[in-house]
Design an enzyme around this catalytic site. Structure first.
Site, PDB file in Angstrom:
ATOM      1  N   VAL A  93       0.747  -1.052   0.234  1.00 29.51           N
ATOM      2  CA  VAL A  93       0.176   0.031  -0.079  1.00 29.51           C
ATOM      3  C   VAL A  93       0.900   1.175  -0.193  1.00 29.51           C
ATOM      4  O   VAL A  93       1.570   1.482   1.099  1.00 29.51           O
ATOM      5  CB  VAL A  93      -1.047   0.166   1.152  1.00 29.51           C
ATOM      6  CG1 VAL A  93      -1.757   1.487   1.251  1.00 29.51           C
ATOM      7  CG2 VAL A  93      -1.779  -1.176   1.037  1.00 29.51           C
ATOM      8  N   PRO A  94       1.166   1.931  -1.119  1.00 27.74           N
ATOM      9  CA  PRO A  94       2.214   2.713  -1.584  1.00 27.74           C
ATOM     10  C   PRO A  94       2.200   4.295  -0.755  1.00 27.74           C
ATOM     11  O   PRO A  94       1.996   5.154  -1.466  1.00 27.74           O
ATOM     12  CB  PRO A  94       2.193   2.721  -2.977  1.00 27.74           C
ATOM     13  CG  PRO A  94       0.765   2.584  -3.427  1.00 27.74           C
ATOM     14  CD  PRO A  94       0.165   1.557  -2.272  1.00 27.74           C
ATOM     15  N   CYS A  95       2.412   4.284   0.464  1.00 31.24           N
ATOM     16  CA  CYS A  95       2.550   5.728   1.230  1.00 31.24           C
ATOM     17  C   CYS A  95       3.330   6.470   0.703  1.00 31.24           C
ATOM     18  O   CYS A  95       3.153   7.804   0.747  1.00 31.24           O
ATOM     19  CB  CYS A  95       2.499   5.130   2.819  1.00 31.24           C
ATOM     20  SG  CYS A  95       3.679   4.262   3.227  1.00 31.24           S
ATOM     21  N   HIS A  96       4.487   5.948  -0.012  1.00 27.51           N
ATOM     22  CA  HIS A  96       5.676   6.718  -0.381  1.00 27.51           C
ATOM     23  C   HIS A  96       5.174   7.328  -1.516  1.00 27.51           C
ATOM     24  O   HIS A  96       5.833   8.485  -2.078  1.00 27.51           O
ATOM     25  CB  HIS A  96       6.852   5.741  -0.960  1.00 27.51           C
ATOM     26  CG  HIS A  96       6.628   4.714  -1.817  1.00 27.51           C
ATOM     27  ND1 HIS A  96       5.914   3.533  -1.820  1.00 27.51           N
ATOM     28  CD2 HIS A  96       6.836   4.746  -3.313  1.00 27.51           C
ATOM     29  CE1 HIS A  96       5.609   3.137  -2.649  1.00 27.51           C
ATOM     30  NE2 HIS A  96       6.509   3.805  -3.820  1.00 27.51           N
TER      31      HIS A  96
END
Length: 157
Positions: A93-96
């Site tokens: 889950v790409p919080c970046h």
């Protein structure tokens, strides 16, 4: 001239089948798996569940902002920031891929623990976040602003 078949051939074929790598999961496979993990997580608050599910819509090579994600969910950018900090599913889950206004790198990726088990501070991970995004194809100005436009197509696939 054809070589005669030996009794060892089936064993060789069997070894080939064992040593051949299994196919890599596709982006869709990973997304489906993450949707299931998010929706069935026993203690995840519903507002964070909504944020993480929406974030799965941001494709590799694109970025969004805390404000854009907050507007889509109906919450505040600070609530989105807190959800990113607490993301137990990173990097799938790409919080970046969530940046400050106008694509500014405000805080970094701190999904891993530092040496000795100490939690890293998000500001320490700006370089890591930038590298992760660059590996996906995002380009930055010399001032640290992401090039391109903010992704706002949450759930529109």
């Amino acid at each position: 001239m054809a070589l005669p078949q030996t009794q060892h051939q089936p064993q060789e074929q069997q070894q080939k089948a064992i040593t051949q790598p299994s196919p890599q999961p596709t982006t869709a496979d990973i997304k489906t798996k993450m949707i299931k993990k998010i929706t069935t997580h026993p203690t995840l608050p519903s507002h964070r569940r909504k944020i993480y599910l929406a974030l799965l819509s941001v494709p590799a090579g694109r970025w969004t902002t805390y404000a854009a994600l907050a507007k889509h969910i109906g919450t505040s950018p600070r609530a989105v920031g807190a959800a990113m900090r607490l993301n137990p599913f990173a990097p799938e889950v790409p919080c970046h891929r969530v940046l400050g206004g106008n694509g500014k790198l405000l805080v970094g990726y701190s999904g891993a623990e530092g040496s000795g088990g100490a939690k890293k501070k998000a500001k320490d991970g700006v370089g890591m976040k930038k590298r992760m995004l660059e590996e996906e194809g995002v380009e930055f100005t010399t001032e640290g602003m992401a090039r391109g436009s903010c992704f706002e197509g949450f759930g529109l696939e």
